[in-house]
Design an enzyme around this catalytic site. Structure first.
Site, PDB file in Angstrom:
ATOM      1  N   SER A 145      97.355 -27.033  28.817  1.00 38.36           N
ATOM      2  CA  SER A 145      95.959 -27.412  29.461  1.00 38.36           C
ATOM      3  C   SER A 145      95.787 -28.907  28.844  1.00 38.36           C
ATOM      4  O   SER A 145      95.643 -28.844  27.573  1.00 38.36           O
ATOM      5  CB  SER A 145      94.918 -26.670  29.623  1.00 38.36           C
ATOM      6  OG  SER A 145      93.754 -27.238  29.929  1.00 38.36           O
ATOM      7  N   GLY A 146      95.452 -30.097  29.396  1.00 36.91           N
ATOM      8  CA  GLY A 146      94.974 -31.323  28.682  1.00 36.91           C
ATOM      9  C   GLY A 146      96.050 -31.925  28.244  1.00 36.91           C
ATOM     10  O   GLY A 146      95.904 -33.142  27.599  1.00 36.91           O
ATOM     11  N   THR A 150      98.191 -33.508  35.136  1.00 36.33           N
ATOM     12  CA  THR A 150      97.261 -34.007  36.635  1.00 36.33           C
ATOM     13  C   THR A 150      97.494 -35.567  36.599  1.00 36.33           C
ATOM     14  O   THR A 150      97.871 -36.213  37.769  1.00 36.33           O
ATOM     15  CB  THR A 150      95.936 -33.505  36.774  1.00 36.33           C
ATOM     16  OG1 THR A 150      96.162 -32.150  36.645  1.00 36.33           O
ATOM     17  CG2 THR A 150      95.202 -34.190  38.061  1.00 36.33           C
ATOM     18  N   ASN A 195      90.195 -29.533  27.828  1.00 41.44           N
ATOM     19  CA  ASN A 195      90.312 -30.665  28.772  1.00 41.44           C
ATOM     20  C   ASN A 195      88.979 -30.793  29.612  1.00 41.44           C
ATOM     21  O   ASN A 195      88.336 -29.893  30.075  1.00 41.44           O
ATOM     22  CB  ASN A 195      91.383 -30.480  29.758  1.00 41.44           C
ATOM     23  CG  ASN A 195      91.660 -31.453  30.531  1.00 41.44           C
ATOM     24  OD1 ASN A 195      91.109 -32.868  30.603  1.00 41.44           O
ATOM     25  ND2 ASN A 195      92.714 -31.388  31.681  1.00 41.44           N
ATOM     26  N   SER A 198      89.877 -30.360  33.398  1.00 38.65           N
ATOM     27  CA  SER A 198      90.934 -29.416  33.524  1.00 38.65           C
ATOM     28  C   SER A 198      91.242 -28.755  35.070  1.00 38.65           C
ATOM     29  O   SER A 198      90.040 -28.326  35.714  1.00 38.65           O
ATOM     30  CB  SER A 198      90.654 -27.980  32.570  1.00 38.65           C
ATOM     31  OG  SER A 198      91.790 -27.084  32.537  1.00 38.65           O
ATOM     32  N   SER A 199      92.264 -28.643  35.366  1.00 39.45           N
ATOM     33  CA  SER A 199      92.530 -28.276  36.729  1.00 39.45           C
ATOM     34  C   SER A 199      92.608 -26.804  36.908  1.00 39.45           C
ATOM     35  O   SER A 199      93.209 -26.065  36.081  1.00 39.45           O
ATOM     36  CB  SER A 199      93.891 -28.508  37.179  1.00 39.45           C
ATOM     37  OG  SER A 199      94.337 -30.015  37.086  1.00 39.45           O
ATOM     38  N   GLY A 427      97.984 -25.723  33.172  1.00 38.39           N
ATOM     39  CA  GLY A 427      98.847 -25.545  32.023  1.00 38.39           C
ATOM     40  C   GLY A 427      98.971 -24.136  31.314  1.00 38.39           C
ATOM     41  O   GLY A 427      97.808 -23.451  31.443  1.00 38.39           O
ATOM     42  N   GLU A 429      97.736 -21.431  28.575  1.00 33.62           N
ATOM     43  CA  GLU A 429      96.242 -21.355  28.360  1.00 33.62           C
ATOM     44  C   GLU A 429      96.106 -20.272  27.036  1.00 33.62           C
ATOM     45  O   GLU A 429      96.523 -19.247  27.458  1.00 33.62           O
ATOM     46  CB  GLU A 429      95.269 -21.299  29.321  1.00 33.62           C
ATOM     47  CG  GLU A 429      94.865 -22.444  30.111  1.00 33.62           C
ATOM     48  CD  GLU A 429      93.838 -22.392  31.032  1.00 33.62           C
ATOM     49  OE1 GLU A 429      93.476 -23.303  31.630  1.00 33.62           O
ATOM     50  OE2 GLU A 429      93.537 -21.141  31.150  1.00 33.62           O
TER      51      GLU A 429
HETATM   52  N1  ATP Z   1      98.683 -41.224  31.115  1.00 33.91           N
HETATM   53  C1  ATP Z   1      97.519 -41.092  30.643  1.00 33.91           C
HETATM   54  N2  ATP Z   1      96.733 -42.289  30.285  1.00 33.91           N
HETATM   55  C2  ATP Z   1      95.622 -42.065  29.910  1.00 33.91           C
HETATM   56  N3  ATP Z   1      94.835 -40.989  29.747  1.00 33.91           N
HETATM   57  C3  ATP Z   1      95.367 -39.905  30.033  1.00 33.91           C
HETATM   58  C4  ATP Z   1      96.712 -39.755  30.751  1.00 33.91           C
HETATM   59  N4  ATP Z   1      97.150 -38.608  30.626  1.00 33.91           N
HETATM   60  C5  ATP Z   1      96.276 -37.716  30.474  1.00 33.91           C
HETATM   61  N5  ATP Z   1      95.211 -38.409  29.976  1.00 33.91           N
HETATM   62  C6  ATP Z   1      93.742 -38.050  29.573  1.00 33.91           C
HETATM   63  O1  ATP Z   1      93.964 -36.800  29.344  1.00 33.91           O
HETATM   64  C7  ATP Z   1      93.042 -36.025  30.011  1.00 33.91           C
HETATM   65  C8  ATP Z   1      93.649 -34.739  30.533  1.00 33.91           C
HETATM   66  O2  ATP Z   1      94.895 -35.043  31.277  1.00 33.91           O
HETATM   67  P1  ATP Z   1      94.872 -34.012  32.469  1.00 33.91           P
HETATM   68  O3  ATP Z   1      93.598 -33.720  33.253  1.00 33.91           O
HETATM   69  O4  ATP Z   1      95.990 -34.589  33.392  1.00 33.91           O
HETATM   70  O5  ATP Z   1      95.586 -32.732  31.962  1.00 33.91           O
HETATM   71  P2  ATP Z   1      96.172 -31.770  32.557  1.00 33.91           P
HETATM   72  O6  ATP Z   1      97.507 -31.384  31.872  1.00 33.91           O
HETATM   73  O7  ATP Z   1      96.308 -31.759  33.979  1.00 33.91           O
HETATM   74  O8  ATP Z   1      95.366 -30.237  31.968  1.00 33.91           O
HETATM   75  P3  ATP Z   1      94.994 -28.877  32.820  1.00 33.91           P
HETATM   76  O9  ATP Z   1      96.079 -28.158  32.767  1.00 33.91           O
HETATM   77  O10 ATP Z   1      93.880 -28.402  32.265  1.00 33.91           O
HETATM   78  O11 ATP Z   1      94.556 -29.319  34.037  1.00 33.91           O
HETATM   79  C9  ATP Z   1      92.782 -36.829  31.105  1.00 33.91           C
HETATM   80  O12 ATP Z   1      91.380 -36.670  31.894  1.00 33.91           O
HETATM   81  C10 ATP Z   1      92.881 -38.418  30.725  1.00 33.91           C
HETATM   82  O13 ATP Z   1      91.511 -38.451  29.930  1.00 33.91           O
HETATM   83 MG    MG Z   2      95.539 -30.752  35.405  1.00 33.54          MG
END
Ligand code: ATP
Ligand code: MG
Length: 1114
Positions: A145-146, A150, A195, A198-199, A427, A429
């Site tokens: 996660s984070g 996404t 995050n 977080s999705s 992701g 957790e």
């Molecule tokens: N390529 C990127 N460029 C800039 N910021 C990013 C990038 N990837 C992630 N981030 C930052 O990290 C944060 C978390 O990313 P994201 O929501 O994609 O995580 P995740 O893996 O989907 O987590 P989860 O499993 O909790 O959903 C985003 O809100 C963004 O601020």
């Molecule tokens: Mg996500």
């Protein structure tokens, strides 16, 4: 390898290409560049790259070197690194310039190793592989996660949107897919400690393309929304974004309409464990605008949007309903609502009956064997039912939204389709307190790790074994055991949980734990306080079990497992929801329909999730996988912070080291012999252009020819394995150069062929043209010559013949002249000799003979040219004045003769004679007296034109009047004596009388005996008016009225006939007056009749009576 990794370490990426297919993909991408430019490009990229872009080339391969390389690259904002075609992405937590449209163009249609490591390269490779090779693709994004899953999925989608077609419909579909993100994120994402966005649901987005690679539409599948977050959140976490967005952005009037207040702490569901914290980096207001736009974009109508906002408000208000216990005589425990406001608002928002809602929230109907009884709920149970209702409302609303998004992007076009699936699932957790949701999420991640192992590590090693190629076995942790522990039928945790949920009797979370202890305690990845070694381990609570996941140990607290798995709502609440008039509730709570008597239990949440995960795995394995493995650099969500321990932990559990090792231990490239031979056969003279032997030997021949050592490649059963990517690139380079050579050769030969073909065609055409032209010239020359020869001949012959002719003529003339001269001479001689006797004797004889001859000639000529035998013919042949008298005499004689002949003829034909007699009478009467006579001469008389003799009506009249013979009949215009107007009548002249008849009925109007007819008058002009003068004092009505005026056809014939029959009957000469002035009698009055020529041309004579005068204009 340390920071100073030499750059000469070979090509930047793709050194460890997993299989031949991957290599093909690169090979094809190269097709458009020349070898030199490609090498130059490769070098320049190598210069730009920090550290090692592909971990396969890492030397030495240690965890430390790997970490150092990742850190070094991360500190230089190079967040993407490859292991072969797997992309490792480290969350930068800041905006990078790496996603501009220029960068998109840089990666567009370029081979993976030609550019710096980037998600775009993988997305492009997947897209082109799909478009050109028609193979379905999936992009699996995993990480905790984070870690940026996404974001990565959005980057992939944006890339695909910018490289595929730009047509209107294509753009619409892609925009719809991209715009659905803010909507689903608002309802399905929340702030967690790991995050801020977080999705809280899993998402698999599939884009479908047509054969041209244009997106047609897509489908989003969502997996298990973390509904427990709705009713309770851990400290520092938030509920789903949409609640905060609505409260922050809605206008006061809208809030009032939704019965809401702007303060977050007014709502129980938003207070969370640590109460509401206002400070947050999340811009709820701006995000809400995006959500509203997205709602419009996916086609939600105004009433639907209103219904959604009402449901959000209803969930918040539902959370505020609280209960307190009451004493009831018949119940052990019962509760009642604390205050009515909340339930009233709920009733308003859901458009339902407040009393029904209250009853459903505080009581429950239970089926006993005989009847249904209503049981009061305790405060605790009522709260549970309230929360279950809130979760059901929100969960179903979320599913409906996904369904609506899918409707708007559904593919409608028929035809074959290909697809790219992008998986962005929650992701891995590990929280302080992990519950059912974390268990499910981590199970899903185990499955994804499994599929990764299956498709990369396991299948790779299996292939070496299958092909009988020697290689160094790499140990890696295969998490299939953990997957079995969770999902195996009968013994797996999910199966035990389902059993417990369905089991009759007393069931609780602890009985479930107890069951698990019984069945799984021996499993090496399962532990609980029941395990001997953990008996006194205080870190693991008694109500928890621990699973050793691939990513670490996670202790799950069993509290709520049973209820969450059941995910059921009691029937009274479903019915209460169904009874509401809210637009969507009947759709959401179909089971609440009183008509719906089905007692079938809904499948458990665990069962459903397992089924959908298995479906997902099947889907992913049917496609060509592309991996993006996301890594989180720090727990602080801060940029430029690289936490070595955290990253190392992820590197370990993601199995990245094993991944690199397997690739390095193995061979970078493999391909079936026949395909390799086909691709590289131009590199050895023996194999080019055709190799007749087995493909394997052909490939070995190529290797030998290129002096590639035995160490560098291995021969499997059906494939060749090449150890070093550099060798493959060299092969490709040489192939490219050879292709250039071959292409030049083909071009040369082809151009030669084209030139020769053109030359031959031209030569042929020239020859044809020249021969035809020559032929034409010769033809013309020949014709001219022939014409000249013929002309010459004819002139010459003419000359000769003329000469001959002239000679003949001359001869004849001479002969004639000689004869004449001779004659004259003889004459002269004879005359000279007989001059004395000539005058007295020969002269008279000669004169007599001459006269005789002339007379004979005159008579013969006359006989030959006698005129016709018509008496009227005046011509006579001319004659010499010598015979003028004789000629006149003969002419008279001839005329007398032909007249007698004519008369003789006439006597032989009495009918003709009668006609001529009539015509003679007419001539005597009219000749030179009436203008229209001349025209009538040539026309034979018709007589009874109307054929009255054959008319039965006439026969009746004739029988009555004794008028059998009709000499003339015709339709006449009877002129009214008084007015001069005309009436059509039939006039019949018989041998005794004339009758005037009605033309329609043929009834006799007048009958006047010809004995009473005094005379007939007519004018000298061309008119056809005739006056029948009746003898004054004649017997009969008709006669008394006066004279008759008729305008009659064939007037000459009429008057002639009347004259003849009148003369016959009266036996005296009959008078016919021909004058332009006459008189007629009307009873006793005499009227003067004047005929005058009209100045204008008239179709018929015009009669005008004026007193004693009548004028006729002709
Ligand atoms: N390529 C990127 N460029 C800039 N910021 C990013 C990038 N990837 C992630 N981030 C930052 O990290 C944060 C978390 O990313 P994201 O929501 O994609 O995580 P995740 O893996 O989907 O987590 P989860 O499993 O909790 O959903 C985003 O809100 C963004 O601020
Ligand atoms: Mg996500």
């Amino acid at each position: 390898m340390g920071e100073e990794t030499p750059k000469e370490n070979g090509p930047v990426t793709t050194a460890a290409v997993t299989n031949g297919d991957d290599h093909d993909r690169q090979g094809e991408a190269e097709a458009d560049g020349g070898a030199a430019s490609r090498l130059a490009r490769r070098k320049s990229i190598r210069d730009q790259i920090t550290g090692i872009g592909d971990l396969v080339l890492l030397d030495p391969l240690t965890e430390e070197a790997l970490l150092t390389n990742l850190r070094r690259r991360y500190s230089n904002d190079e967040i993407y690194t490859y292991i072969g075609l797997v992309v490792i992405s480290i969350n930068p937590y800041k905006s990078l310039k790496a996603y501009s449209s220029d960068v998109v163009q840089e990666y567009r249609s370029r081979s993976v190793y030609e550019t710096k490591p980037h998600i775009y390269a993988i997305a492009d490779s997947a897209y082109r592989w799909l478009r050109d090779k028609h193979q379905n693709q999936c992009i699996i994004i995993s990480g905790e996660s984070g870690s940026g899953k996404t974001e990565a999925s959005k980057i992939v989608m944006r890339y695909v949107a910018s490289v595929c077609g730009k047509e209107k419909e294509v753009d619409r579909v892609m925009q719809m897919l991209l715009q659905s993100n803010p909507l689903l994120e608002a309802f399905g994402n929340a702030k967690t400690t790991r995050n801020d966005n977080s999705s809280r649901f899993g998402k698999y987005m599939e884009i479908e393309f047509n054969f041209k690679g244009e997106p047609l539409g897509g489908e989003i599948t969502n997996y298990l929304l973390e509904k427990s977050r709705l009713v309770a959140q851990a400290e520092g976490e938030r509920n789903f974004h949409i609640f905060y967005q609505l409260l922050a952005s809605a206008a006061v009037s809208q809030l009032q309409g939704l019965r809401l207040k702007r303060e977050l702490d007014a709502y129980h569901y938003l207070r969370g464990a640590g109460g509401v914290r206002e400070e947050s980096d999340i811009n709820d207001k701006a995000n809400f605008k995006d959500v509203e736009l997205a709602m419009v974009a996916v086609g939600l109508k105004k009433p639907e949007m209103r219904a959604i906002f009402r449901l959000i408000a209803a969930v918040l208000i539902l959370g505020n309903i609280s209960f307190s216990s009451v004493e009831r005589a018949d119940e052990d425990e019962a509760c009642e609502l604390n205050g009515r406001q909340a339930v009233q608002d709920l009733g308003f928002l859901l458009e339902g009956d407040e009393a029904i809602l209250e009853k459903a929230l505080t009581e429950k109907t239970v089926d006993t064997l005989k009847e249904q009884v209503t049981v009061a709920l305790s405060v605790e149970k009522a709260m549970f039912a309230r929360d279950a209702l809130a979760k059901a409302l929100y969960g179903r609303m979320f599913n409906w939204l996904v369904h609506r998004v899918n409707n708007s992007i559904k593919v409608t076009a028929a035809g074959k389709r290909k697809s790219i699936g992008v998986l962005d699932i929650y992701g891995f957790e590990i929280f302080k307190l992990n519950s059912f949701e974390q268990f499910i999420i981590n199970y899903c991640n185990e499955k994804l790790q499994q599929i990764f192992i299956e498709l990369t590590l396991h299948s790779e090693q299996e292939e070496y074994e299958r092909e009988g190629v020697k290689w160094e076995h790499i140990d890696y942790f295969n998490n299939v055991v953990v997957c079995d522990l969770i999902e195996k039928p009968n013994t797996g945790v999910l199966s035990i949980l389902d059993d417990e949920c369905l089991r009759p009797g007393e069931v609780s979370d602890m009985t479930f734990l107890h069951k698990m202890d019984q069945r799984c305690l021996k499993h090496e990845h399962y532990s609980s306080r029941a395990s001997k070694q953990l008996h006194s381990d205080k870190t693991l609570p008694r109500n928890a079990f621990r699973i050793k996941h691939y990513a670490g140990n996670v202790a799950y607290c069993v509290d709520g497992f049973i209820d969450k798995n059941k995910d059921s709502l009691h029937r009274d609440l479903s019915r209460a929801m169904y009874s509401c008039d809210h637009l969507l509730l009947k759709l959401f709570f179909i089971e609440g329909d009183p008509e719906n008597k089905s007692l079938k239990r809904a499948p458990t949440a665990g069962y459903q999730f397992k089924a959908s995960v298995s479906e997902l795995m099947k889907n992913l394995t049917s496609k060509n996988p592309n991996y993006i493995r996301c890594i989180k650099p720090n727990d602080l969500k801060k940029p430029n912070k690289f936490d070595d321990d955290l990253v190392l932990h992820q590197v370990r559990y993601l199995g990245l080291m094993e991944n690199v090792r397997v690739r390095r231990a193995g061979y970078a490239f493999r391909q079936a012999y026949n395909l390799t031979l086909e691709r590289f056969k131009m590199l050895a003279p023996k194999t080019w252009p055709m190799w007749k032997g087995p493909p394997r030997q052909g490939v070995v021949e190529i290797m030998k020819h290129l002096k590639i050592t035995n160490k560098e490649y291995a021969c499997g059963r059906s494939k060749i394995f090449i150890r070093n990517p550099k060798t493959v690139f060299d092969l490709e380079d040489q192939r490219r150069e050879s292709l250039n050579r071959i292409a030049t050769l083909i071009q040369t030969v082809y151009r030669g062929y084209v030139c020769r073909t053109r030359f031959l065609a031209l030569r042929w055409a020239t020859n044809i043209f020249a021969s035809n032209w020559k032929c034409l010239l010769q033809q013309r020359q020949f014709l001219a010559l022939r014409w000249a020869a013929v002309m010459f001949q004819s002139y010459y012959r003419g000359l000769v013949e003329r000469r001959k002719y002239n000679a003949i003529i001359y001869g004849r003339k001479c002969e004639w002249a000689a004869t004449i001269i001779h004659k004259y001479y003889l004459g002269w001689k004879v005359r000279k000799e007989n001059r004395k006797k000539l005058r007295s004797v020969a002269g008279p004889i000669l004169t007599r003979c001459a006269r005789k001859w002339l007379r004979r000639r005159f008579l013969f000529n006359l006989r030959a040219n006698l005129p016709s035998s018509s008496p009227t013919h005046q011509e006579w042949p001319p004659c010499s004045p010598l015979f003028r008298d004789a000629s006149k005499l003969l002419k008279d004689l001839h005329h007398t003769w032909r007249c007698s002949l004519y008369r003789q003829n006439m006597e032989d034909n009495p009918r003709r004679k009668a006609i001529f007699l009539e015509k003679l009478v007419a001539s005597k009467t009219f000749s030179g007296r009436k203008a229209c006579y001349v025209a009538s001469v040539g026309k034979p008389f018709v007589g009874d034109e109307l054929r009255l003799a054959n008319d039965s009506r006439w026969m009746t009249i004739a029988a009555a009047t004794n008028d059998p013979l009709v000499v003339w009949s015709g339709t006449v215009m009877k002129i009214h004596r008084a007015s001069g107007t005309c009436v059509p009548k039939v006039l019949a002249i018989t041998s005794k009388a004339f009758l005037v008849l009605d033309p329609k009925t043929m009834k006799s109007t007048y009958r006047v005996s010809l004995l009473n007819l005094l005379a007939v008058s007519c004018s000298t002009l061309k008119d056809n008016i005739v006056v029948f003068h009746i003898k004054p004092g004649s017997e009969g009505d008709a006669a008394k009225k006066g004279d008759f005026l008729f305008q009659a056809p064939r007037v000459i014939e009429l008057v002639t006939k009347v004259k003849r029959v009148a003369q016959d009957i009266q036996r005296a000469a009959f008078t016919v007056n021909i004058s332009n002035q006459t008189e007629f009698r009307v009873k006793e009055q005499q009227v003067q009749l004047n005929f005058k020529p009209s100045p204008q041309r008239l179709d018929a004579p015009l009669c005008k009576r004026n007193g004693a005068k009548m004028e006729v204009l002709v």
